[in-house]
Design a protein around this motif. Structure first.
Motif, short mmCIF file in Angstrom:
data_model
loop_
_atom_site.label_atom_id
_atom_site.label_comp_id
_atom_site.label_asym_id
_atom_site.label_seq_id
_atom_site.Cartn_x
_atom_site.Cartn_y
_atom_site.Cartn_z
N THR A 131 42.09 14.68 62.70
CA THR A 131 41.18 15.19 61.66
C THR A 131 40.49 14.04 60.94
OG1 THR A 131 42.57 17.15 61.34
CG2 THR A 131 41.02 16.59 59.58
N ARG A 132 39.17 14.11 60.88
CA ARG A 132 38.37 13.09 60.22
C ARG A 132 37.52 13.72 59.13
NH1 ARG A 132 41.56 10.54 62.18
NH2 ARG A 132 41.45 8.68 63.53
N LEU A 133 37.40 13.00 58.02
CA LEU A 133 36.55 13.44 56.92
C LEU A 133 35.09 13.09 57.23
CD1 LEU A 133 38.79 12.37 53.91
CD2 LEU A 133 38.81 14.50 55.24
N PRO A 134 34.13 13.63 56.47
CA PRO A 134 32.71 13.37 56.77
C PRO A 134 32.35 11.89 56.83
CG PRO A 134 32.91 15.21 55.25
CD PRO A 134 34.29 14.66 55.41
N ASP A 135 33.06 11.05 56.07
CA ASP A 135 32.75 9.61 56.09
C ASP A 135 33.52 8.86 57.18
OD1 ASP A 135 35.32 9.57 55.10
OD2 ASP A 135 34.80 8.70 53.16
N GLY A 136 34.25 9.59 58.02
CA GLY A 136 34.97 8.97 59.12
C GLY A 136 36.41 8.61 58.83
N ARG A 137 36.84 8.69 57.57
CA ARG A 137 38.22 8.36 57.23
C ARG A 137 39.18 9.44 57.75
NH1 ARG A 137 39.43 9.01 52.26
NH2 ARG A 137 37.50 10.09 51.67
N PRO A 138 40.41 9.06 58.12
CA PRO A 138 41.39 10.07 58.52
C PRO A 138 41.76 10.96 57.34
CG PRO A 138 42.43 7.91 58.34
CD PRO A 138 40.95 7.68 58.21
N GLY A 139 41.96 12.22 57.62
CA GLY A 139 42.30 13.15 56.55
C GLY A 139 43.78 13.23 56.26
#
Length: 312
Positions: free
Chosen positions: A27-35
């Motif tokens: 799962t990745r957040l919109p800015d590419g960071r892992p959720g």
């Protein structure tokens, strides 16, 4: 970052264990960071899964401070829950941690008492056992998952994926959940519940009973528009006597038995033929396509066309 602790108990089911690890790790957040950050926790350093030995990097201390704890299913769901596991789960619940189970993971979670009075689910094949073992639970055997807020339970296998995607949507919204669903090659929401996956065997025919010839006749005449009077006449007994003996020997009524047999035959035809839904409805004795669709969806949980897309 949201921390998910996956609790591996003895004889953990590998599929159930891997589902949350794979879904949340990707799962990745919109800015590419892992959720999510994942911890795999167990009581002992090495764990027998049946198929292989698992070495867990975290002990039960890994449950502390987690935002979510997942309890995967085990091959021995009725095994006694170790006291230290029970205490760790209860302490986490008191701290407000979200706790979810996959498949038969509902059994050890129920053993903590945290699910008492709640509507829950598990794999359909274990639903009756769960209800008998924990009568304070409200077991729903025909749904994919149940969200009670702090506590969630899911059905078996892929239903754990449905629940994980649901939790991602709760945590980060539909866009992030939809992206996670695409990576898992899964729809974000599946139509229907567990009912479509339950094997509805032919209604039981008590061998050697006085009703055996009648039940065989019913099975051979599913396409006919049969009334209770028709069945009574074939049986050579009054309607009242027929209903009483049917309940004694099959546990249901003549018309309920007939409906169940018709739906099972319809499932077989949907799986093995290209006949139209309208034709299949007529073949199994429904007077109209609408009546067939309504009865099928009520029994199986999805429409005939959806069932065919899944199982043909």
């Amino acid at each position: 970052m949201h921390t998910v602790a996956v609790l591996a108990l003895d004889q953990v089911i590998p599929f159930d264990l891997s589902t949350p690890i794979e879904v949340f790790t990707r799962t990745r957040l919109p800015d590419g960071r892992p959720g999510y950050q994942i911890r795999v926790c167990a009581r002992q350093p090495e764990l027998d899964t049946g198929a292989f030995t698992l070495r867990s990097p975290w002990g039960l201390e890994g449950l502390r401070g987690a935002d979510t704890i997942i309890v995967p299913g085990t091959a021995t769901p009725t095994a006694p829950l170790p006291g230290d596991v029970r205490d760790a789960l209860r302490e986490a619940a008191e701290d407000g941690t979200r706790i979810a189970s996959i498949c038969t993971g509902a059994f050890p979670l129920a053993a903590t008492g945290l699910l008492d009075g709640l509507r829950v689910t598990t794999h359909w094949i274990a639903a009756d056992l769960l209800a008998a073992a924990y009568p304070r639970l409200q077991v729903a055997p025909d749904v994919l998952y149940v969200d009670n807020g702090q506590f969630l339970t899911s059905a078996g296998a892929a239903a754990g994926l449905d629940m994980c995607l649901h939790m991602i949507r709760r945590d980060y919204g539909s866009a992030v959940a939809a992206d996670a669903a695409r990576l898992s090659v899964m729809p974000l929401e599946r139509e229907g519940g567990q009912a479509q996956f339950i094997v509805h065997d032919r209604p039981p025919v008590p061998q050697g009973s006085e009703l055996e010839p009648l039940l065989a006749w019913l099975q051979d005449n599913l396409a006919r528009s049969l009334t209770l009077d028709d069945i009574s006449a074939q049986a050579g007994m009054s309607t009242r006597t027929l209903i009483r003996r049917f309940r004694e020997q099959t546990g249901t009524t003549p018309l309920q038995w007939l409906h169940r047999a018709r739906i099972r035959q319809a499932q077989h035809l949907l799986e093995t033929t290209r006949h139209s839904v309208e034709r299949i409805g007529a073949q199994v004795g429904f007077g109209s396509p609408t009546a067939f669709r309504d009865r099928f969806k009520k029994t199986v949980g999805v429409s005939p066309n959806s069932y065919r897309r899944t199982f043909s």
